[in-house]
Design an enzyme around this catalytic site. Sequence first.
Site, PDB file in Angstrom:
ATOM      1  N   CYS A   1       5.465  -6.182  -6.551  1.00 19.34           N
ATOM      2  CA  CYS A   1       4.978  -6.095  -7.933  1.00 19.34           C
ATOM      3  C   CYS A   1       4.492  -4.696  -8.274  1.00 19.34           C
ATOM      4  O   CYS A   1       4.742  -4.186  -9.358  1.00 19.34           O
ATOM      5  CB  CYS A   1       3.812  -7.065  -8.161  1.00 19.34           C
ATOM      6  N   ASP A   2       3.755  -4.082  -7.350  1.00 18.19           N
ATOM      7  CA  ASP A   2       2.990  -2.881  -7.695  1.00 18.19           C
ATOM      8  C   ASP A   2       3.399  -1.588  -6.996  1.00 18.19           C
ATOM      9  O   ASP A   2       2.869  -0.529  -7.305  1.00 18.19           O
ATOM     10  CB  ASP A   2       1.503  -3.147  -7.439  1.00 18.19           C
TER      11      ASP A   2
ATOM     12  N   CYS B   1       0.460  -7.440  -3.669  1.00 14.79           N
ATOM     13  CA  CYS B   1       1.905  -7.614  -3.819  1.00 14.79           C
ATOM     14  C   CYS B   1       2.636  -6.291  -3.945  1.00 14.79           C
ATOM     15  O   CYS B   1       2.611  -5.660  -5.013  1.00 14.79           O
ATOM     16  CB  CYS B   1       2.194  -8.500  -5.033  1.00 14.79           C
TER      17      CYS B   1
END
Length: 312
Positions: free
Chosen positions: A134-135, A131
């Site tokens: 997200c990261d 993701c």
Amino acid sequence: MENVVIIGSGCSGLTAAIYAARANLKPVVLDGHEPGGQLTLTTMVENFPGFPEGILGPELIEKMRQQAMRFGAEFRAGAVTAVDLGHRPFHITAGKETYSAKTLIVAAGASARMLGLESERKLLGRGLSTCATCDGFFFRNKEIAVVGGGDTAMEEANFLTRFASRVHIIHRRHEFRATKIMFERAKKNPKINFITPAVIEEVLDVSKGLVEGVRLRNTVTGEISTLPVEGVFVAIGHDPNTKIFRGQLDMDENGYLNPVHGSLTKIAGVFVAGDVQDHHYRQAITAAGSGCMAAMDAEKFLEAEMHAETHP
């Protein structure tokens, strides 16, 4: 007979459980084959509101679980193997148990497709991610690789150039499945480099517990090379966990469930929430929001039914 059975114990299932439990519906949550959902595979979550320092994915899930239990939600382990939505009460089979439910909330989530490498499994959340949203932030000024050839890969690669110093897109063929517009956008980005036709044989270095590079094999010549990168994003798509609902609930060609309106489905008493019906946002917070909607819709549905029985 249960008032509400919730399939799935990720963000959406747990939020649905919190709301249903506080409405005194005593929901039963079936953990599913990936208890805690995709957040259990992440390390630090920095975009969930209310945690300025960030929170570990598994810890966030555990807190939600405890919150649901505090209000009376019950949890049962096991993956769901069969559902019968042909008539009410609905029947749901998980393990050796069969549950009868007045309403059902499907929050079974989606699983990120993986390359299937041992090193990938061991480095998930330690430099390997599924993701970008997200990261990506963790890879400021670092060189990283994105695996995939579709729109997801192009989108993630483009997004990651906001942080990374260089993004290598690794794809097994010269041709890309991505739409022309997405492919062209990636091609024009000076920070993106294409490596084709190549596959990742191994993510390095498991012994150090972090990503240091990838071992590549050219799919035409068989030549082996090493690419030093500090992050690897696997962007080869997601599979919604909906096989058991085929022929019973409406879904698109990729298997994502199609709600009729909000969380409602064409079957009265069946509600959907989270990534099982969302291939667009796929965030913890959107999953949680839709879990809240499904629980409120289920509560309203049961209330209306009870009212009809008492006031014929």
